[in-house]
Design a protein around this motif. Sequence first.
Motif, short mmCIF file in Angstrom:
data_model
loop_
_atom_site.label_atom_id
_atom_site.label_comp_id
_atom_site.label_asym_id
_atom_site.label_seq_id
_atom_site.Cartn_x
_atom_site.Cartn_y
_atom_site.Cartn_z
N LEU A 24 0.82 -1.21 0.00
CA LEU A 24 0.00 0.00 0.00
C LEU A 24 0.85 1.26 0.00
O LEU A 24 0.51 2.25 -0.67
CB LEU A 24 -0.95 0.00 1.20
CG LEU A 24 -2.08 -1.02 1.14
CD1 LEU A 24 -2.84 -1.05 2.47
CD2 LEU A 24 -3.04 -0.70 -0.01
N ILE A 25 1.95 1.25 0.74
CA ILE A 25 2.84 2.41 0.74
C ILE A 25 3.42 2.62 -0.66
O ILE A 25 3.45 3.74 -1.17
CB ILE A 25 3.95 2.26 1.80
CG1 ILE A 25 3.35 2.37 3.20
CG2 ILE A 25 5.05 3.30 1.58
CD1 ILE A 25 4.33 2.05 4.32
N ARG A 26 3.90 1.55 -1.27
CA ARG A 26 4.47 1.67 -2.62
C ARG A 26 3.42 2.12 -3.64
O ARG A 26 3.72 2.87 -4.55
CB ARG A 26 5.09 0.33 -3.05
CG ARG A 26 6.18 -0.20 -2.15
CD ARG A 26 7.42 0.67 -2.08
NE ARG A 26 8.00 0.82 -3.39
CZ ARG A 26 8.59 1.94 -3.81
NH1 ARG A 26 8.69 2.97 -3.03
NH2 ARG A 26 9.09 2.02 -5.02
N GLU A 45 -1.02 12.72 5.20
CA GLU A 45 -2.48 12.77 5.05
C GLU A 45 -3.06 11.47 4.51
O GLU A 45 -4.24 11.18 4.66
CB GLU A 45 -2.90 13.96 4.17
CG GLU A 45 -2.51 13.87 2.71
CD GLU A 45 -1.04 14.21 2.41
OE1 GLU A 45 -0.60 13.88 1.31
OE2 GLU A 45 -0.35 14.77 3.27
N TRP A 46 -2.27 10.64 3.91
CA TRP A 46 -2.70 9.37 3.33
C TRP A 46 -2.70 8.23 4.35
O TRP A 46 -3.23 7.16 4.08
CB TRP A 46 -1.82 9.00 2.14
CG TRP A 46 -0.35 9.08 2.44
CD1 TRP A 46 0.45 10.18 2.26
CD2 TRP A 46 0.48 8.06 2.97
NE1 TRP A 46 1.74 9.89 2.66
CE2 TRP A 46 1.79 8.59 3.09
CE3 TRP A 46 0.26 6.75 3.36
CZ2 TRP A 46 2.86 7.86 3.59
CZ3 TRP A 46 1.34 6.01 3.86
CH2 TRP A 46 2.62 6.57 3.97
N LEU A 47 -2.11 8.44 5.53
CA LEU A 47 -1.98 7.36 6.51
C LEU A 47 -3.34 6.85 7.03
O LEU A 47 -3.51 5.63 7.13
CB LEU A 47 -1.09 7.79 7.67
CG LEU A 47 -0.77 6.72 8.70
CD1 LEU A 47 -0.08 5.52 8.05
CD2 LEU A 47 0.10 7.30 9.82
N PRO A 48 -4.32 7.71 7.35
CA PRO A 48 -5.60 7.17 7.84
C PRO A 48 -6.27 6.21 6.85
O PRO A 48 -6.81 5.18 7.27
CB PRO A 48 -6.46 8.42 8.06
CG PRO A 48 -5.46 9.50 8.33
CD PRO A 48 -4.28 9.18 7.45
N GLN A 49 -6.21 6.51 5.57
CA GLN A 49 -6.80 5.62 4.56
C GLN A 49 -6.05 4.30 4.51
O GLN A 49 -6.64 3.23 4.42
CB GLN A 49 -6.79 6.29 3.18
CG GLN A 49 -7.31 5.42 2.06
CD GLN A 49 -8.78 5.07 2.21
OE1 GLN A 49 -9.56 5.87 2.72
NE2 GLN A 49 -9.18 3.89 1.78
N LEU A 50 -4.73 4.36 4.63
CA LEU A 50 -3.91 3.15 4.62
C LEU A 50 -4.25 2.28 5.82
O LEU A 50 -4.42 1.07 5.69
CB LEU A 50 -2.42 3.54 4.64
CG LEU A 50 -1.44 2.38 4.62
CD1 LEU A 50 -0.32 2.67 3.64
CD2 LEU A 50 -0.87 2.17 5.99
N ILE A 51 -4.41 2.89 6.98
CA ILE A 51 -4.76 2.14 8.19
C ILE A 51 -6.13 1.48 8.04
O ILE A 51 -6.32 0.33 8.40
CB ILE A 51 -4.70 3.06 9.43
CG1 ILE A 51 -3.24 3.45 9.70
CG2 ILE A 51 -5.33 2.39 10.65
CD1 ILE A 51 -3.09 4.56 10.72
N GLU A 52 -7.07 2.21 7.46
CA GLU A 52 -8.41 1.65 7.23
C GLU A 52 -8.35 0.43 6.32
O GLU A 52 -9.00 -0.59 6.57
CB GLU A 52 -9.31 2.72 6.62
CG GLU A 52 -10.76 2.30 6.50
CD GLU A 52 -11.62 3.43 5.99
OE1 GLU A 52 -12.41 3.18 5.05
OE2 GLU A 52 -11.50 4.55 6.52
N GLU A 53 -7.52 0.50 5.28
CA GLU A 53 -7.39 -0.65 4.38
C GLU A 53 -6.73 -1.83 5.08
O GLU A 53 -7.10 -2.99 4.85
CB GLU A 53 -6.60 -0.26 3.14
CG GLU A 53 -7.38 0.64 2.20
CD GLU A 53 -6.64 0.95 0.93
OE1 GLU A 53 -6.22 -0.01 0.25
OE2 GLU A 53 -6.47 2.14 0.62
#
Length: 177
Positions: A9-11, A165-173
């Motif tokens: 997801l990070i990549r 700012e993208w971290l919350p979406q990544l955590i949700e996934e």
Amino acid sequence: GLGKKLLHLIRLRQPDMGASAWPGDQTELDRWLGTGLVDLAISYQPTTHLNQRIYTLKNERLLLVSNRPNSPMRFDPSYVYVEHGENFAQKHAAAYADADTAKLSFGSVVWALDHVLTHQGSAYLPERLVQPYLDQGRLFLVENAPEFARKIYLIANDQVTADWEWLPQLIEELEQS
């Protein structure tokens, strides 16, 4: 498992960001997070430190599996103990207070799985890891065995990740995977 998904997801979301993955025990993770060597870590036993935020991702079921269809739940001489943390150790000891000490133990679920698949044996392993082998008939659930669970956490170094700012979406996934 989740580490692979996290890195993917990070990549995917941040293709210009550099990333590296390191296995480590809790002491190493604490040191790496505390010194800023890593920004994110996946852990089963997080400790809270200054400038760190802990996110609970999910529960992971630990199942007693064997490479034999009729493996005994108790007093299996080929039982392999797998280190899943202090909470598991306490619950395991209570559930199997009358059992002998395992003659073989592993600190890695991958090594334990390989051993059980290669040699005669049984072990408590994560459901996500053993499900394909259960589906193929290479492993079997041990009947009437207690199940255990452990929580999986993501620890973030807030000094670095606060402006992601993208971290919350990544955590949700990650929570949904």
